[in-house]
Design a protein around this motif. Structure first.
Motif, PDB file in Angstrom:
ATOM      1  N   LEU A  25       0.841  -1.222   0.000  1.00 37.76           N
ATOM      2  CA  LEU A  25       0.000   0.000   0.000  1.00 37.76           C
ATOM      3  C   LEU A  25       0.862   1.252   0.000  1.00 37.76           C
ATOM      4  CD1 LEU A  25      -2.596  -1.102   2.743  1.00 37.76           C
ATOM      5  CD2 LEU A  25      -2.878  -1.203   0.257  1.00 37.76           C
ATOM      6  N   THR A  26       0.262   2.369  -0.392  1.00 36.10           N
ATOM      7  CA  THR A  26       0.928   3.671  -0.334  1.00 36.10           C
ATOM      8  C   THR A  26       0.635   4.336   1.003  1.00 36.10           C
ATOM      9  OG1 THR A  26      -0.949   4.840  -1.293  1.00 36.10           O
ATOM     10  CG2 THR A  26       0.684   3.931  -2.818  1.00 36.10           C
ATOM     11  N   VAL A  27       1.393   5.392   1.267  1.00 36.65           N
ATOM     12  CA  VAL A  27       1.198   6.113   2.528  1.00 36.65           C
ATOM     13  C   VAL A  27      -0.209   6.706   2.587  1.00 36.65           C
ATOM     14  CG1 VAL A  27       2.003   8.037   3.953  1.00 36.65           C
ATOM     15  CG2 VAL A  27       3.643   6.603   2.706  1.00 36.65           C
ATOM     16  N   GLU A  28      -0.646   7.254   1.448  1.00 32.58           N
ATOM     17  CA  GLU A  28      -1.976   7.853   1.410  1.00 32.58           C
ATOM     18  C   GLU A  28      -3.063   6.831   1.713  1.00 32.58           C
ATOM     19  OE1 GLU A  28       0.810  10.309  -0.946  1.00 32.58           O
ATOM     20  OE2 GLU A  28       0.331   8.193  -0.789  1.00 32.58           O
ATOM     21  N   GLN A  29      -2.910   5.617   1.149  1.00 25.85           N
ATOM     22  CA  GLN A  29      -3.892   4.562   1.399  1.00 25.85           C
ATOM     23  C   GLN A  29      -3.887   4.127   2.856  1.00 25.85           C
ATOM     24  OE1 GLN A  29      -2.620   1.646  -1.479  1.00 25.85           O
ATOM     25  NE2 GLN A  29      -4.105   2.361  -3.024  1.00 25.85           N
ATOM     26  N   ILE A  30      -2.681   4.030   3.423  1.00 26.60           N
ATOM     27  CA  ILE A  30      -2.584   3.620   4.821  1.00 26.60           C
ATOM     28  C   ILE A  30      -3.257   4.654   5.732  1.00 26.60           C
ATOM     29  CG2 ILE A  30      -0.961   3.146   6.692  1.00 26.60           C
ATOM     30  CD1 ILE A  30       0.988   2.146   4.530  1.00 26.60           C
ATOM     31  N   ILE A  31      -3.030   5.939   5.397  1.00 33.30           N
ATOM     32  CA  ILE A  31      -3.599   6.987   6.240  1.00 33.30           C
ATOM     33  C   ILE A  31      -5.118   7.033   6.107  1.00 33.30           C
ATOM     34  CG2 ILE A  31      -3.687   9.483   6.595  1.00 33.30           C
ATOM     35  CD1 ILE A  31      -0.728   9.560   5.762  1.00 33.30           C
ATOM     36  N   ARG A  32      -5.580   6.949   4.842  1.00 35.07           N
ATOM     37  CA  ARG A  32      -7.018   7.085   4.621  1.00 35.07           C
ATOM     38  C   ARG A  32      -7.797   5.815   4.940  1.00 35.07           C
ATOM     39  NH1 ARG A  32      -5.227   9.784  -0.212  1.00 35.07           N
ATOM     40  NH2 ARG A  32      -5.615   7.844  -1.347  1.00 35.07           N
ATOM     41  N   GLU A  33      -7.113   4.636   4.859  1.00 40.56           N
ATOM     42  CA  GLU A  33      -7.843   3.371   4.944  1.00 40.56           C
ATOM     43  C   GLU A  33      -7.265   2.491   6.045  1.00 40.56           C
ATOM     44  OE1 GLU A  33      -7.683   1.652   1.103  1.00 40.56           O
ATOM     45  OE2 GLU A  33      -8.577   3.376   0.085  1.00 40.56           O
ATOM     46  N   ARG A  34      -7.265   3.006   7.240  1.00 38.44           N
ATOM     47  CA  ARG A  34      -6.725   2.219   8.350  1.00 38.44           C
ATOM     48  C   ARG A  34      -7.586   0.996   8.639  1.00 38.44           C
ATOM     49  NH1 ARG A  34      -4.372   6.233  13.049  1.00 38.44           N
ATOM     50  NH2 ARG A  34      -3.003   7.460  11.708  1.00 38.44           N
ATOM     51  N   ASP A  35      -8.875   1.114   8.535  1.00 40.33           N
ATOM     52  CA  ASP A  35      -9.743  -0.046   8.766  1.00 40.33           C
ATOM     53  C   ASP A  35      -9.473  -1.139   7.744  1.00 40.33           C
ATOM     54  OD1 ASP A  35     -10.890   1.247  10.888  1.00 40.33           O
ATOM     55  OD2 ASP A  35     -12.604   2.007   9.729  1.00 40.33           O
ATOM     56  N   ARG A  36      -9.210  -0.725   6.524  1.00 38.61           N
ATOM     57  CA  ARG A  36      -8.904  -1.713   5.491  1.00 38.61           C
ATOM     58  C   ARG A  36      -7.625  -2.462   5.830  1.00 38.61           C
ATOM     59  NH1 ARG A  36      -6.813  -0.114  -0.594  1.00 38.61           N
ATOM     60  NH2 ARG A  36      -6.087  -2.221  -1.180  1.00 38.61           N
ATOM     61  N   VAL A  37      -6.613  -1.733   6.315  1.00 36.71           N
ATOM     62  CA  VAL A  37      -5.351  -2.388   6.700  1.00 36.71           C
ATOM     63  C   VAL A  37      -5.601  -3.387   7.824  1.00 36.71           C
ATOM     64  CG1 VAL A  37      -3.052  -1.982   7.660  1.00 36.71           C
ATOM     65  CG2 VAL A  37      -3.991  -0.416   5.952  1.00 36.71           C
ATOM     66  N   ALA A  38      -6.382  -2.987   8.831  1.00 40.65           N
ATOM     67  CA  ALA A  38      -6.643  -3.897   9.950  1.00 40.65           C
ATOM     68  C   ALA A  38      -7.402  -5.141   9.497  1.00 40.65           C
ATOM     69  CB  ALA A  38      -7.431  -3.152  11.016  1.00 40.65           C
ATOM     70  N   GLN A  39      -8.396  -4.963   8.617  1.00 42.68           N
ATOM     71  CA  GLN A  39      -9.163  -6.108   8.136  1.00 42.68           C
ATOM     72  C   GLN A  39      -8.285  -7.057   7.322  1.00 42.68           C
ATOM     73  OE1 GLN A  39     -12.163  -7.020   8.979  1.00 42.68           O
ATOM     74  NE2 GLN A  39     -12.448  -5.182  10.269  1.00 42.68           N
ATOM     75  N   GLU A  40      -7.401  -6.498   6.516  1.00 45.52           N
ATOM     76  CA  GLU A  40      -6.526  -7.362   5.717  1.00 45.52           C
ATOM     77  C   GLU A  40      -5.537  -8.121   6.592  1.00 45.52           C
ATOM     78  OE1 GLU A  40      -4.679  -5.110   2.678  1.00 45.52           O
ATOM     79  OE2 GLU A  40      -6.518  -4.818   1.506  1.00 45.52           O
ATOM     80  N   VAL A  41      -5.051  -7.472   7.660  1.00 46.36           N
ATOM     81  CA  VAL A  41      -4.139  -8.178   8.580  1.00 46.36           C
ATOM     82  C   VAL A  41      -4.877  -9.328   9.272  1.00 46.36           C
ATOM     83  CG1 VAL A  41      -2.769  -7.939  10.680  1.00 46.36           C
ATOM     84  CG2 VAL A  41      -2.645  -6.195   8.891  1.00 46.36           C
ATOM     85  N   LYS A  42      -6.119  -9.057   9.702  1.00 43.40           N
ATOM     86  CA  LYS A  42      -6.897 -10.118  10.346  1.00 43.40           C
ATOM     87  C   LYS A  42      -7.178 -11.256   9.368  1.00 43.40           C
ATOM     88  CE  LYS A  42     -10.410  -9.147  12.856  1.00 43.40           C
ATOM     89  NZ  LYS A  42     -11.700  -8.592  13.322  1.00 43.40           N
ATOM     90  N   ALA A  43      -7.553 -10.877   8.173  1.00 44.85           N
ATOM     91  CA  ALA A  43      -7.850 -11.929   7.186  1.00 44.85           C
ATOM     92  C   ALA A  43      -6.599 -12.742   6.832  1.00 44.85           C
ATOM     93  CB  ALA A  43      -8.439 -11.293   5.931  1.00 44.85           C
ATOM     94  N   GLY A  44      -5.439 -12.049   6.745  1.00 44.13           N
ATOM     95  CA  GLY A  44      -4.201 -12.784   6.390  1.00 44.13           C
ATOM     96  C   GLY A  44      -3.732 -13.720   7.468  1.00 44.13           C
TER      97      GLY A  44
END
Length: 386
Positions: A118-137
């Motif tokens: 992911l890019t920095v902008e995506q990480i900043i704007r989409e923190r929930d998405r990052v958390a969901q992907e970590v849980k799913a992985g």
């Protein structure tokens, strides 16, 4: 009871050494109730099913090659089913105190893997998405470990290079500009409201002053009227007194005029007329006497004495008229008429005396004229006998 063991509500009791097994495990799992544990032959161990928390702080590199430090926290526990308990017991029964560290490491590896794509902008704007992907992985690995993840939350992203700050600088500048504009607008609106409030206050104070001045003026008028009520009443009373005094003076003047007319003027007029009448009567008497003597009317000599006293009679009658309190309606003319009447009566008496002294002789024309003039009548022509 001896040899009776009961696990806590958030614990699972693992009894090993028993030949009887309900599940395909080397030990018996007991939750929610107690069980006998035979000494020497059986051994009981407790596995905590309580909620646990693991903190993660991992250096990650984004898709853009920017190094970030990501801090996250995960909440997990051993599953309540027998399979999860058995899997967790095999892996963590002897190392339950290190369970947070071991689980944290597993999540840290998956976090690095997810952020790397992911890019920095995506990480900043989409923190929930990052958390969901970590849980799913990490789901399959957590299932093997008998772990159930309740929550995963990214708390902070640190940027040592300043990329995030620079990325936010234009927005921060725009926000600051908008903030300044908003502040200026707010100040302007506040100033306008203050001006409006000041204008309303001034208008209210003006209206209040006007009303107060009106009330004070009315009060002063009432006070002035009240203070003037006494003098006005006194002046009115004085005016009424003056009017009454004037009317009284007019009546007194009228009475004085009437008294003057009755006591002074009328007696004076009567006296003057008396004197004139007496003078005329004396003259007429002298003239009659002379004519009688001239004509040889000896019969009239006897009446001479009467003629001589006639003025005295008329004088006495006039004095009596002057001293009397008679009311003469027509002024001087009335007095003259009264006096003429008295003289006429005297002449009548004189004629009567002449008749008695000489009945065969008629009065001469001069005597008739004098008698008629004295009575105020025009002389009449008399034919005497031959």
């Amino acid at each position: 009871m001896l040899f009776w063991r009961v696990p806590a509500p958030n614990e699972a009791m693992l009894i090993s050494g028993s030949k009887r097994q309900v599940q395909d495990t080397q030990f018996r799992i007991v939750t929610g109730h107690g069980s006998f544990v035979l000494p020497i032959k059986q051994k009981a161990r407790m596995l905590s099913l309580a909620l646990r928390e693991a903190e993660i702080a991992e250096d990650c590199v984004t898709q853009q090659g920017i190094r970030l430090t990501v801090r996250a926290v995960t909440v997990f526990k051993v599953g309540d089913d027998a399979v999860s308990i058995a899997n967790a017991a095999r892996r963590f029964l002897a190392e339950q105190d290190r369970m947070e560290e071991l689980v944290g490491r597993i999540f840290a590896g998956h976090l690095r893997s997810i952020i790397g794509g992911l890019t920095v902008e995506q990480i900043i704007r989409e923190r929930d998405r990052v958390a969901q992907e970590v849980k799913a992985g990490s789901h399959s690995e957590m299932e093997k470990l008998g772990i159930v993840v309740d929550a995963l939350q990214i708390q902070e992203i640190e940027d040592a290079t300043g990329y995030i700050n620079n990325l936010a600088a234009p927005h921060a500048a725009a926000v600051a500009s908008q903030a300044r504009i908003a502040a200026a607008r707010a100040d302007q609106e506040a100033a306008e409201r203050e001006q409006q409030a000041a204008a309303l206050k001034a208008e209210y104070e003006r209206d209040t002053s006007i009303k107060r001045a009106g009330f004070e003026a009315q009060t002063e008028q009432v006070r002035a009227r009240a203070s003037q009520a006494g003098p006005l009443a006194q002046a009115k009373a004085s005016q009424e007194v003056i009017e009454e005094q004037t009317a009284l003076a007019e009546r007194q003047a009228m009475l004085a005029a009437q008294r003057l007319e009755a006591e002074v003027r009328r007696p004076a007029d009567a006296e003057a007329y008396r004197r004139r009448t007496l003078a005329q009567a004396q003259a007429d008497a002298n003239t009659a006497r002379a004519v009688s003597l001239r004509d040889g009317n000896q019969e009239l000599l006897a009446a001479n004495r009467v003629v001589e006293v006639l003025p005295e009679l008329v004088d006495s009658a006039a004095k009596g008229l002057a001293d009397s309190h008679l009311t003469v309606l027509n002024g001087t003319d009335g007095v003259n008429e009264v006096a003429a009447g008295l003289v006429g009566q005297g002449m009548t008496i004189l004629n009567s005396l002449q008749g008695t002294t000489g009945s065969t002789r008629a009065p001469s024309e001069g005597e008739q004229e004098r008698t008629q003039r004295t009575n105020g009548k025009a002389p009449a022509r008399v034919d005497r006998a031959a």
